[in-house]
Design an enzyme around this catalytic site. Structure first.
Site, PDB file in Angstrom:
ATOM      1  N   HIS A 113     -20.194 -37.717  21.311  1.00 38.35           N
ATOM      2  CA  HIS A 113     -20.319 -37.305  22.347  1.00 38.35           C
ATOM      3  C   HIS A 113     -18.631 -37.482  22.431  1.00 38.35           C
ATOM      4  O   HIS A 113     -17.879 -38.764  22.462  1.00 38.35           O
ATOM      5  CB  HIS A 113     -20.483 -38.932  23.031  1.00 38.35           C
ATOM      6  N   GLU A 138     -25.430 -36.294  19.779  1.00 39.96           N
ATOM      7  CA  GLU A 138     -24.610 -36.434  21.685  1.00 39.96           C
ATOM      8  C   GLU A 138     -25.323 -37.771  21.422  1.00 39.96           C
ATOM      9  O   GLU A 138     -24.781 -38.920  22.016  1.00 39.96           O
ATOM     10  CB  GLU A 138     -25.372 -36.211  22.539  1.00 39.96           C
ATOM     11  N   SER A 180     -17.976 -35.206  29.863  1.00 38.80           N
ATOM     12  CA  SER A 180     -19.020 -36.313  29.689  1.00 38.80           C
ATOM     13  C   SER A 180     -18.431 -36.430  32.079  1.00 38.80           C
ATOM     14  O   SER A 180     -19.447 -35.928  32.359  1.00 38.80           O
ATOM     15  CB  SER A 180     -18.562 -37.779  29.319  1.00 38.80           C
TER      16      SER A 180
END
Length: 512
Positions: free
Chosen positions: A428, A326, A211
């Site tokens: 994610h 995601e 991230s």
């Protein structure tokens, strides 16, 4: 852009340091001597200072040299996390947070086991949350594969990403706004100078992150200030600093960032940066501030697409990728709403892309009903996020000398005994627990396929840290990325790859 990173803890409370075992013999590092913990399997040093506390007059300045100490400093407990407001970090917090943590195989005390590859993990959190002490970042299992793991803290939010004209003027580099990235560079400089004392090879360092940590990896590769501090790079699900359109380039503009910083100062009633430095941290952290990396003239001297196109990056092998779900996590955060309907669908797509969508894209992602719009936004966000990773890797494949490797993670983790929200898809951050082989941090009934996948991913990643190539004995062949769909490595079971391994048509997004 703020990226949903509260998921980085994957619903788990961040852990305290392990119970103390035997102390390690003193090790000499920058600033003095330290002693960690040896439990017979792994040696650890937690809360090792790599820069001076960025407090008082040092708030918003570039990281300064470690303050020396006398005697042997015990480094057996994690330091406080950097100041933040997120609810998913339960660790104590402080502006005095520039510390790192080290996991080393117990047998690195033996001469023949020295000069091990080093992985430096940069945590995610959208640049507004996170810490190097999160439980899934425990390096124990990776050390079993013959690497040393380092996790770091760096300044976050307004403390790590504030630019103002006055800050730029006082800086020796005439730059401000990327203090958090400068902290990462300072940590890498510490590793370069000291990691040999722990059995590590200072010339075989891999930077790795997810991230915002993955975006940091992209920035460090592009940064002349980080040249020579690492030899490989791994980025998981995060690259929003390689601009894909003019609006993204504008967000990285230094003058714009300085003007926003000056407006922030004024809103706090501060006439000078000295006034702002005297303000209470609790007051500042509660103010709205969207942290982002900018082209400051020092850490970054130009937009990163230009850097890659002209082959001015730190040219190292890269291993990057994204996950198949995601969008289920990122879409509400990026778009600022979870209300996805046919009525607002086109506007949301335009907000995501930064420009009006083409007819071809709308035909590929139709949203004419509310149900259709919700599914399309989730899928489009996933594919747009993947495009960013694909595009970055394509730039390296075209202009770089070192090989890039690109993955697509399609595995859905085993469901827990209780009903599952986040964590039941390839969302994610879902790959982190596999990469660190830390499934036991989550007491769900993991199956054999999960255990095997965790071992394989940890092996691919540590192979890459060792040689710049993830391949090895008893592993499926991972082809270097050459721009073709076939060279994108799918990660999952055979059935998942068959059902979910098809890539989107990235041509719909355009090539900047």
């Amino acid at each position: 852009m703020r990226v949903l990173s509260s998921l980085a803890c994957l619903g788990l409370a961040c852990l305290a340091a392990p119970a103390l075992a035997e102390p390690t013999p003193p090790v000499s590092v920058t600033g003095g001597q330290i002693s960690g913990t040896d439990n017979g399997e792994v040696r650890t040093w937690f809360g090792v200072p790599f820069a001076a506390p960025p407090v008082g007059d040092l708030r918003w300045r570039p990281p300064q040299a470690v303050v020396p100490w006398s005697g042997v400093k015990e480094t057996r407990a994690f330091s406080p996390a950097c100041r933040q407001t997120v609810a998913w970090i339960s660790n104590p917090q402080s502006e005095d947070c520039l510390y790192l943590n080290i996991w080393a195989p117990q047998n690195t005390r033996k001469k023949q086991a020295e000069n091990l590859p080093v992985i430096v993990w940069i945590h995610g959190g959208g640049y507004f949350g996170g810490t190097g002490a999160q439980p899934l970042y425990d390096g124990t299992r990776l050390t079993e594969k013959g690497v040393i793991v380092v996790t770091i803290n760096y300044r976050l939010g307004v403390f790590g990403f504030l630019a103002t004209p006055e800050l730029s003027a006082e800086s020796p580099d005439h730059a401000s706004g990327n203090q958090g990235i400068e902290d990462q560079i300072a940590a890498l400089q510490w590793v370069k100078a000291n990691i040999a004392s722990f059995g590590g090879d200072p010339d075989r360092v891999t930077i790795m992150g997810e991230s915002a940590g993955a975006n940091s990896v992209a920035v460090l590769i592009a940064s002349p200030a980080a040249k020579g501090l690492f030899q490989r790079a791994i980025a998981e699900s995060g690259n929003y600093s390689v601009p894909l359109d003019a609006s993204e380039n504008a967000r990285a503009d230094r003058k714009t960032a300085e003007a926003e910083g000056a407006a922030f100062m004024k809103a706090q009633g501060a006439a000078t940066i000295a006034d702002l430095r005297r303000m209470d941290a609790d007051t500042l952290i509660r103010q709205t501030w969207g942290p982002r990396v900018i082209v400051d003239g020092d850490v970054l001297r130009e937009d990163m697409t230009t850097t890659y196109r002209h082959h001015r990056q730190n040219d190292v092998p890269i291993l990057v990728g994204w996950n198949a779900d995601e969008g289920m996590d990122l879409a509400p955060e990026i778009l600022g709403t979870g209300n996805f309907s046919a009525a607002n669908y086109k506007g949301l797509v335009e907000k995501l892309l930064g420009h009006a969508p083409s007819d071809a894209l709308l035909a590929a992602y139709p949203g004419t009903t509310d149900t259709q719009a919700h599914a399309a936004i989730n899928q489009l966000t996933t594919d747009w996020w993947g495009w960013r990773m694909w595009y970055w890797t394509s730039l390296q494949a075209k202009g770089g000398k070192q090989k890039p490797y690109l993955y697509y993670f399609v595995h859905s983790p085993t469901e827990p005994a209780t009903p599952c929200g986040y964590g039941c898809q390839a969302g994610h951050g879902a790959e982190i627990q596999y990469v660190f082989d830390q499934l036991d941090k989550d007491p769900r009934p993991w199956g054999a396929e999960d255990r095997q996948l965790a071992d394989r991913l940890a092996t691919y990643w540590t192979n890459f840290a060792r040689t710049g190539d993830p391949n090895g004995a008893d592993l499926s062949k991972w082809q270097a990325f050459d721009g073709s769909d076939a060279s994108v490595f799918r990660i999952g079971t055979d059935d998942e790859i068959k059902r979910r391994g098809k890539l989107p048509d990235f041509r719909l997004f355009g090539i900047p």
